[in-house]
Scaffold this active site. Structure first.
Site, PDB file in Angstrom:
ATOM      1  CE  LYS A   1      -4.547  -1.249   0.426  1.00  0.00           C
ATOM      2  NZ  LYS A   1      -4.560  -2.589   0.903  1.00  0.00           N
TER       3      LYS A   1
ATOM      4  CB  SER B   1      -0.617  -8.260  -1.101  1.00  0.00           C
ATOM      5  OG  SER B   1      -1.552  -9.060  -0.420  1.00  0.00           O
TER       6      SER B   1
END
Ligand SMILES: *Cc1c(COP(=O)(O)O)cnc(C)c1O
Length: 319
Positions: A51, A304
């Site tokens: 992110k 991720s």
């Protein structure tokens, strides 16, 4: 809306703030196969998830034009941490709105970065409604978690790195929630390798994007308890980019159940010696449970995020 130049510019812009993450090659789960699985390790990224790529691109572009005002993000944890990190590096105010149920390890990390935390609402969508009001009353800039071209271009830089280090993959498995990550990677990678299949992976319960893609329109689903807490949340009522990008770019969808996610987190810890959170492990879960069958010999898997507490891993290991 996002062209190659935007993605290249994003990569240059964020270079001093992120890590180019390594990849890890493993044999195919099937012993008789020549193939391999390539893990892209964004769990080792600054702030513990990819992110930061989108957040860095967004905030750096923002301060080029208007320094001074603060930013606000609504988050299940990882987006909030990334925005808080960038705000602290740039010396601007950050308010992070969390719904109840955000993992304590994520809250602690955001607090440490000096952001103001507001806990509100029982779901991500409720927290969003409150946050939009706060942006108006306190003159803060709302930082979208996925539905913003600058965020998508930031996430797309993973695709650029994969073009260099892992050209010509048969498929890429990408954890999917709002679709910013998979849109970005699909945009970047398919420009060079149009034959690569881009596969969205998510949990069975409350898989809003997957259900919306299947039905051809955006749907709303109730939030469910899941180990993949980073993947929870809807698309909102005004999605402009990610739904249609996913319609164009996502070739297949795979759902994984809670036990498959649990096993993937445990496998990452015990066999790979890595901390991977539930939402970050859904691609590993798909690969491990044989769901890569039929996708070819070289499969990329985006790992991720790694924001999980040791006590939580301990709990999953002993279950
Ligand atoms: C946010 C997040 C995702 C999903 O990203 P989207 O752009 O919302 O699809 C996947 N994994 C982790 C660890 C995340 O934090």
């Amino acid at each position: 809306v996002i062209n190659s130049e935007d993605i290249l510019q994003a990569h240059k812009r964020i270079a001093g703030y992120i890590r180019g993450t390594p990849t890890f090659h493993l044999p195919h789960y099937r012993p008789d196969s020549e193939g391999e699985i390539v893990y892209k390790l964004e769990n080792l990224q600054v702030t513990g998830s990819f992110k930061i790529r989108g957040a860095a691109n967004k905030l750096l572009k923002m301060v080029e034009t208007a320094r001074g005002t603060g930013v606000l993000a609504v988050s299940t944890g990882n987006h909030g941490r990334a925005v808080a990190y960038m705000a602290s590096r740039l010396g601007i105010r950050a308010v992070i709105c969390l719904s109840r149920g955000v993992a304590p390890v994520k809250i602690a990390a955001i607090q440490q970065l000096g952001a103001e935390i507001r806990t509100t609402g029982d779901s991500y969508d409720e927290a969003t409604a409150y946050a939009k009001e706060l942006c108006v009353s306190e003159k803060l800039t709302f930082i979208e978690p996925f539905d913003d071209p600058d965020i998508i271009a930031g996430q797309a830089t993973i695709g650029l790195e994969l073009i260099d280090s892992e050209p010509g993959l048969d498929a890429i498995f990408v954890p999917m929630s709002g679709g910013g990550l998979i849109s970005g990677i699909g945009l970047a990678y398919k420009r060079v390798f149009p034959g690569t299949r881009v596969v969205g992976i998510t949990m069975e319960g409350g898989a809003v994007m997957a259900e919306s893609l299947n039905r051809g329109e955006i749907v709303d689903l109730p939030e469910e308890e899941t180990l993949a807490d980073a993947l929870v949340g809807g698309l909102g009522d005004s999605n402009q980019y990610t739904f249609s990008l996913c319609q164009q770019l996502v070739d297949d969808l795979i759902l994984v159940d809670e036990d498959e996610i649990r096993k993937a987190v445990v496998h990452a810890f015990e066999d790979l010696r890595m901390l991977v959170e539930g939402g970050g492990a859904v691609g590993i879960a798909a690969a491990q449970s044989g769901k890569v069958e039929g996708f070819g010999e070289r499969i990329g898997v985006i790992v991720s995020g790694g924001n999980i507490g040791l006590s939580q891993v301990d709990q999953l290991v002993s279950n």
